[in-house]
Design a protein around this motif. Structure first.
Motif, PDB file in Angstrom:
ATOM      1  N   LEU A  71       6.026  20.384  10.336  1.00 25.70           N
ATOM      2  CA  LEU A  71       6.311  19.174  11.098  1.00 25.70           C
ATOM      3  C   LEU A  71       5.208  18.866  12.106  1.00 25.70           C
ATOM      4  N   SER A  72       4.650  19.893  12.731  1.00 19.93           N
ATOM      5  CA  SER A  72       3.602  19.661  13.725  1.00 19.93           C
ATOM      6  C   SER A  72       2.369  19.038  13.100  1.00 19.93           C
ATOM      7  N   ALA A  73       2.136  19.306  11.810  1.00 14.76           N
ATOM      8  CA  ALA A  73       0.983  18.713  11.133  1.00 14.76           C
ATOM      9  C   ALA A  73       1.055  17.193  11.149  1.00 14.76           C
ATOM     10  N   LEU A  74       2.272  16.641  11.194  1.00 13.48           N
ATOM     11  CA  LEU A  74       2.425  15.191  11.233  1.00 13.48           C
ATOM     12  C   LEU A  74       1.994  14.614  12.577  1.00 13.48           C
ATOM     13  N   LEU A  75       1.930  15.458  13.581  1.00 13.88           N
ATOM     14  CA  LEU A  75       1.505  15.016  14.908  1.00 13.88           C
ATOM     15  C   LEU A  75       0.008  15.173  15.101  1.00 13.88           C
ATOM     16  N   ASN A  76      -0.652  15.759  14.105  1.00 11.15           N
ATOM     17  CA  ASN A  76      -2.080  16.055  14.221  1.00 11.15           C
ATOM     18  C   ASN A  76      -2.920  15.256  13.227  1.00 11.15           C
ATOM     19  N   GLY A  77      -2.516  14.019  12.990  1.00  8.00           N
ATOM     20  CA  GLY A  77      -3.297  13.163  12.103  1.00  8.00           C
ATOM     21  C   GLY A  77      -2.938  13.273  10.640  1.00  8.00           C
ATOM     22  N   SER A  78      -1.819  13.921  10.320  1.00 11.66           N
ATOM     23  CA  SER A  78      -1.421  14.069   8.921  1.00 11.66           C
ATOM     24  C   SER A  78      -0.197  13.236   8.607  1.00 11.66           C
ATOM     25  N   ALA A  79      -0.020  12.136   9.291  1.00 17.18           N
ATOM     26  CA  ALA A  79       1.108  11.244   9.018  1.00 17.18           C
ATOM     27  C   ALA A  79       0.959  10.650   7.626  1.00 17.18           C
ATOM     28  N   PRO A  80       2.049  10.115   7.028  1.00 15.06           N
ATOM     29  CA  PRO A  80       1.978   9.594   5.660  1.00 15.06           C
ATOM     30  C   PRO A  80       0.974   8.472   5.506  1.00 15.06           C
ATOM     31  N   ASP A  81       0.368   8.413   4.333  1.00 16.86           N
ATOM     32  CA  ASP A  81      -0.609   7.382   4.014  1.00 16.86           C
ATOM     33  C   ASP A  81       0.072   6.012   4.031  1.00 16.86           C
ATOM     34  N   THR A  82      -0.472   5.087   4.795  1.00 20.74           N
ATOM     35  CA  THR A  82       0.150   3.769   4.920  1.00 20.74           C
ATOM     36  C   THR A  82      -0.586   2.699   4.108  1.00 20.74           C
ATOM     37  N   ARG A  83      -1.398   3.117   3.157  1.00 17.26           N
ATOM     38  CA  ARG A  83      -2.158   2.128   2.383  1.00 17.26           C
ATOM     39  C   ARG A  83      -1.267   1.466   1.349  1.00 17.26           C
ATOM     40  N   ARG A  84      -0.505   0.488   1.799  1.00 17.05           N
ATOM     41  CA  ARG A  84       0.398  -0.227   0.902  1.00 17.05           C
ATOM     42  C   ARG A  84      -0.154  -1.594   0.551  1.00 17.05           C
ATOM     43  N   ARG A  85      -1.471  -1.748   0.595  1.00 21.11           N
ATOM     44  CA  ARG A  85      -2.093  -3.002   0.212  1.00 21.11           C
ATOM     45  C   ARG A  85      -2.710  -2.864  -1.172  1.00 21.11           C
ATOM     46  N   VAL A  86      -2.713  -3.966  -1.898  1.00 14.11           N
ATOM     47  CA  VAL A  86      -3.233  -3.992  -3.257  1.00 14.11           C
ATOM     48  C   VAL A  86      -4.269  -5.099  -3.353  1.00 14.11           C
ATOM     49  N   LEU A  87      -5.389  -4.808  -3.994  1.00 15.02           N
ATOM     50  CA  LEU A  87      -6.422  -5.811  -4.251  1.00 15.02           C
ATOM     51  C   LEU A  87      -6.243  -6.317  -5.675  1.00 15.02           C
ATOM     52  N   ALA A 144       5.162 -12.071  -4.738  1.00 15.44           N
ATOM     53  CA  ALA A 144       6.235 -11.132  -5.073  1.00 15.44           C
ATOM     54  C   ALA A 144       6.028  -9.797  -4.369  1.00 15.44           C
ATOM     55  N   LEU A 145       4.797  -9.305  -4.348  1.00 11.15           N
ATOM     56  CA  LEU A 145       4.511  -8.035  -3.684  1.00 11.15           C
ATOM     57  C   LEU A 145       4.789  -8.132  -2.184  1.00 11.15           C
ATOM     58  N   ARG A 146       4.385  -9.231  -1.582  1.00  7.40           N
ATOM     59  CA  ARG A 146       4.628  -9.384  -0.138  1.00  7.40           C
ATOM     60  C   ARG A 146       6.118  -9.452   0.154  1.00  7.40           C
ATOM     61  N   THR A 147       6.887 -10.018  -0.759  1.00  8.33           N
ATOM     62  CA  THR A 147       8.330 -10.101  -0.572  1.00  8.33           C
ATOM     63  C   THR A 147       8.957  -8.720  -0.427  1.00  8.33           C
ATOM     64  N   ILE A 148       8.461  -7.737  -1.184  1.00  9.49           N
ATOM     65  CA  ILE A 148       9.050  -6.397  -1.130  1.00  9.49           C
ATOM     66  C   ILE A 148       8.321  -5.486  -0.144  1.00  9.49           C
ATOM     67  N   GLY A 149       7.380  -6.042   0.615  1.00  6.98           N
ATOM     68  CA  GLY A 149       6.734  -5.258   1.658  1.00  6.98           C
ATOM     69  C   GLY A 149       5.411  -4.630   1.294  1.00  6.98           C
ATOM     70  N   VAL A 150       4.796  -5.082   0.211  1.00  6.96           N
ATOM     71  CA  VAL A 150       3.483  -4.579  -0.195  1.00  6.96           C
ATOM     72  C   VAL A 150       2.459  -5.681   0.014  1.00  6.96           C
ATOM     73  N   GLY A 151       1.441  -5.419   0.819  1.00 10.17           N
ATOM     74  CA  GLY A 151       0.413  -6.416   1.060  1.00 10.17           C
ATOM     75  C   GLY A 151      -0.465  -6.622  -0.158  1.00 10.17           C
TER      76      GLY A 151
END
Length: 340
Positions: A147-163, A178-185
């Motif tokens: 759990l402490s690893a999440l406080l040291n820069g290891s939080a989940p990857d937030t790259r939810r954008r698509v090109l 459609a992607l933006r509707t479900i929360g994906v940029g």
């Protein structure tokens, strides 16, 4: 009680977004799941559509507070020393129902026990307790390190954008919406030339339109390689928006393959073969393009499957011509073309 130790770990997980048969949709959520004895704890809860409190789209301060709460550095949010382990993926409101557990210290160890389904401040273990789950005793050092690893820069990857790369702007615009509707940029471009590396790092996947040539595809791959940005590449199967959304959702799934509920999908005109690793609700949808490129959608199956390999017959009308199938659980999605 709880004399034997269980192992504790964390792994990226996803609640797959997508469009439902009734015209509604469910949002995409990335989160960190709890891995107990090498298996996602969520899988022990059968067909539960939920996410842990360690979701990537909550503000950093709240994410940190959730981690510190699980480390027992702050008081329990619910009476009786109870903590939310999994909650509603749409609103995270306790009124929608949540899985809670008592978390306490025993010397250096951490113990999770008395799991229950809870819809208000007080849990009724006799009526809503998960009597077959836990208690789990975790070694303190292992638990704190994970759990402490999440406080040291290891939080989940937030790259939810698509090109989205392609020339058919009308199709790409519908897909992006459609992607933006479900929360994906989603962003639309002809290529990635001259895009700064910092911008490219915001993407988790690149989707190519069917008319995009190999030279253009190679140039896009080269741009990401030079920026040292690992992304998933998606080749669109057909100009069917729900199908393309499913392909992209699969590409964005960063969870370890060994910890997926869906592990296999093949389809012929005789039927679809699906492999699942734990009991879960599965939906199977077929999409077909007719000679005029019109889309026909058929809901084939919606039910709970037990672990193992399953064969589901396909209606001949649903897979005539160019056809594709999408199989979903709450946490993953697979797509394939139907072969003769």
């Amino acid at each position: 009680m709880c004399a034997e130790y269980a192992t504790f770990g964390l792994a990226p997980a996803m609640r797959a977004g997508g469009f439902l048969h009734d015209g509604g949709y469910q949002v995409h959520r990335d989160f960190v799941d709890f891995i107990v004895d090498g298996r996602p704890l969520l899988f022990r809860l059968s067909d539960l559509d939920a996410v842990s409190p360690l979701a990537s789209d909550i503000p950093p301060a709240i994410f940190t507070a959730q981690v510190r709460s699980l480390l027992l550095e702050s008081p329990a949010p619910l009476p009786g020393g109870r903590y939310v382990v999994y909650g509603c993926p749409e609103c995270e409101d306790l009124a929608c129902g949540a899985v809670t557990a008592v978390i306490r210290r025993d010397g250096e160890d951490f113990i999770w026990r008395d799991f229950a389904w809870q819809t208000d401040e007080h849990a009724d273990l006799d009526l809503n307790g998960y009597h077959g789950i836990g208690p789990f005793r975790f070694r303190g050092a292992e638990y704190r390190t994970a759990l402490s690893a999440l406080l040291n820069g290891s939080a989940p990857d937030t790259r939810r954008r698509v090109l989205l790369i392609g020339a058919r702007v009308a199709v790409l615009a519908k897909l992006a919406a459609a992607l933006r509707t479900i929360g994906v940029g989603a962003d639309i471009a002809h290529d990635a030339d001259g895009v700064p590396a910092d911008e490219l790092r915001g993407y988790g996947a690149v989707a190519f339109g069917r008319t995009t040539g190999e030279r253009e595809r190679a140039a896009v791959r080269r741009a990401f390689e030079q920026a040292e940005v690992p992304v998933a590449y998606v080749d669109g199967l057909a100009p069917i928006v729900p199908l393309l959304v499913a392909q992209i959702e699969h590409a964005l799934d960063r969870g370890p393959v060994a910890q997926h509920r869906l592990t296999g999908l093949t389809a012929t005109d005789g039927g679809a073969d699906i492999e699942v690793t734990s009991a879960c609700r599965v939906t199977l949808t077929a999409y077909r393009l007719d000679r005029l490129s019109r889309t026909h959608t058929h809901e084939i199956f919606d039910g709970v499957l037990e672990p193992g390999r399953h064969h589901i017959a396909l209606d001949a009308r649903a897979v005539k011509g160019r056809s594709y199938v999408v199989v979903r659980t709450s946490g993953s999605v697979l797509v394939t073309a139907v072969t003769p």
